[in-house]
Design a protein around this motif. Sequence first.
Motif, short mmCIF file in Angstrom:
data_model
loop_
_atom_site.label_atom_id
_atom_site.label_comp_id
_atom_site.label_asym_id
_atom_site.label_seq_id
_atom_site.Cartn_x
_atom_site.Cartn_y
_atom_site.Cartn_z
N GLY A 55 8.13 9.17 -3.47
CA GLY A 55 6.79 9.41 -3.79
C GLY A 55 6.24 10.69 -3.53
O GLY A 55 6.87 11.34 -2.77
N GLU A 56 5.08 11.04 -4.40
CA GLU A 56 4.77 12.59 -4.40
C GLU A 56 3.06 12.16 -4.12
O GLU A 56 2.41 11.38 -4.71
CB GLU A 56 4.93 12.90 -5.81
CG GLU A 56 6.32 13.50 -6.09
CD GLU A 56 7.11 12.26 -6.75
OE1 GLU A 56 8.21 12.35 -6.64
OE2 GLU A 56 6.49 11.49 -7.18
N ILE A 119 5.97 4.70 0.66
CA ILE A 119 4.87 5.50 -0.11
C ILE A 119 3.66 4.79 0.47
O ILE A 119 2.57 5.42 0.74
CB ILE A 119 5.08 5.29 -1.74
CG1 ILE A 119 6.24 5.87 -2.21
CG2 ILE A 119 3.91 5.77 -2.38
CD1 ILE A 119 6.63 5.63 -3.63
N ASN A 138 -2.26 9.93 -4.26
CA ASN A 138 -0.92 9.41 -4.70
C ASN A 138 -0.73 9.60 -6.04
O ASN A 138 -1.32 8.89 -6.86
CB ASN A 138 -0.98 7.86 -4.21
CG ASN A 138 0.32 7.47 -4.44
OD1 ASN A 138 1.33 7.96 -4.94
ND2 ASN A 138 0.60 6.12 -3.83
N SER A 140 2.44 9.33 -7.49
CA SER A 140 3.74 8.77 -7.55
C SER A 140 4.00 8.32 -8.83
O SER A 140 5.22 8.22 -9.37
CB SER A 140 3.98 7.98 -6.44
OG SER A 140 3.79 8.28 -5.33
#
Length: 365
Positions: A55-56, A119, A138, A140
Amino acid sequence: MSGLKTTPLYGTYQKIGAKLIDFGGYLLPVQISGIKQEHHAVRSTAGIFDVSHMGEFSLEGADSEAFLQGMVTNDVSKAHPGDAMYTAMCYPDGGTVDDLMIYRLSASSFMLVVNAANIEKDFEWLQSHLDGKAVLKNESEKIALLAVQGPLAESVIQKITPFDLKSINHFKFEQNVPLDGIPVLISRTGYTGEDGFEIYCPWDHAEQLWNKLLKSGENEGLIPCGLGARDTLRFEARLPLYGQELSASISPLEAGIGFAVKTKKIDDFIGKTSLTTQKLNGLKRKIVGIEMIDRAIPRTHYAVYDGDLQIGEVTTGTQSPTLGKNLGLVLIDEAHTSIGTVIDIDVRGKRKKAKVVKTPFYKRS
């Protein structure tokens, strides 16, 4: 397997007949050509991993640094733009919310990289504590992540970029580096114990880059790798896996990542009091490495004994592909953690002897 998320390379996995499993809510390959073959490729030449399930989160705003300082165990004020930092988030009792990477993009903007299974939990945890001038998003589903790892990783990637990769030092990164004409964020980081790079690219360009890198590395021995090899590689290098070496009931200090816990930083952070107390009073238990004396492989959750007394359990164990030994990581009472201490592992109802050994099991020269 219905309901599982997929990465941009799902179609590729179907074409090549990769063995897919559920990992963190994603359908991902456990192996492609074979765990041992993939493992040895990363140790000797190079391997490429699809890690797009990670997750990013983006964090921007004037209060971003101050917010992170109150949320994570490491000292974010020490990170300059272009620095990647490993850290953890904790609950008030010192248990671990997650371990993560922080990329400082600028004075007031960051990218946080979290574990796939966490996440939603991590985003909610951060969002629930957010106040002041900072915005968390978020990202992701927009960002894919490819990891090229191994002694020849640099030469493989260098063929498809004019940017001098030698200029990126360990735990540093560069933004907008063109790989095959695609602007990416590339960092000299990884989860294998080898030199290597992690490449953050737009989701819809991941397959193009994957194929280009495989073609670039065909003469260097680069092969695609799955989760199985990723796990054995990180295990030999004694890198923790959330859910095994780290959890809500295992603190970063117990897990052995005390280097990422800065209890003396000026800023207060969630869990600081508990972790400071653990440091001052000494740990009651901690994770150490073991090597089997008897013929057996220690597996996750196998009980560990001293005589009739259970003193802990195995967090990860396998036969090391590099060393050819049956090794494990165990979370046990501190009194039994000295190097050379002999303990018993309950292997399917039978006691098998092991001894405590130094970690990491493998360290590149």
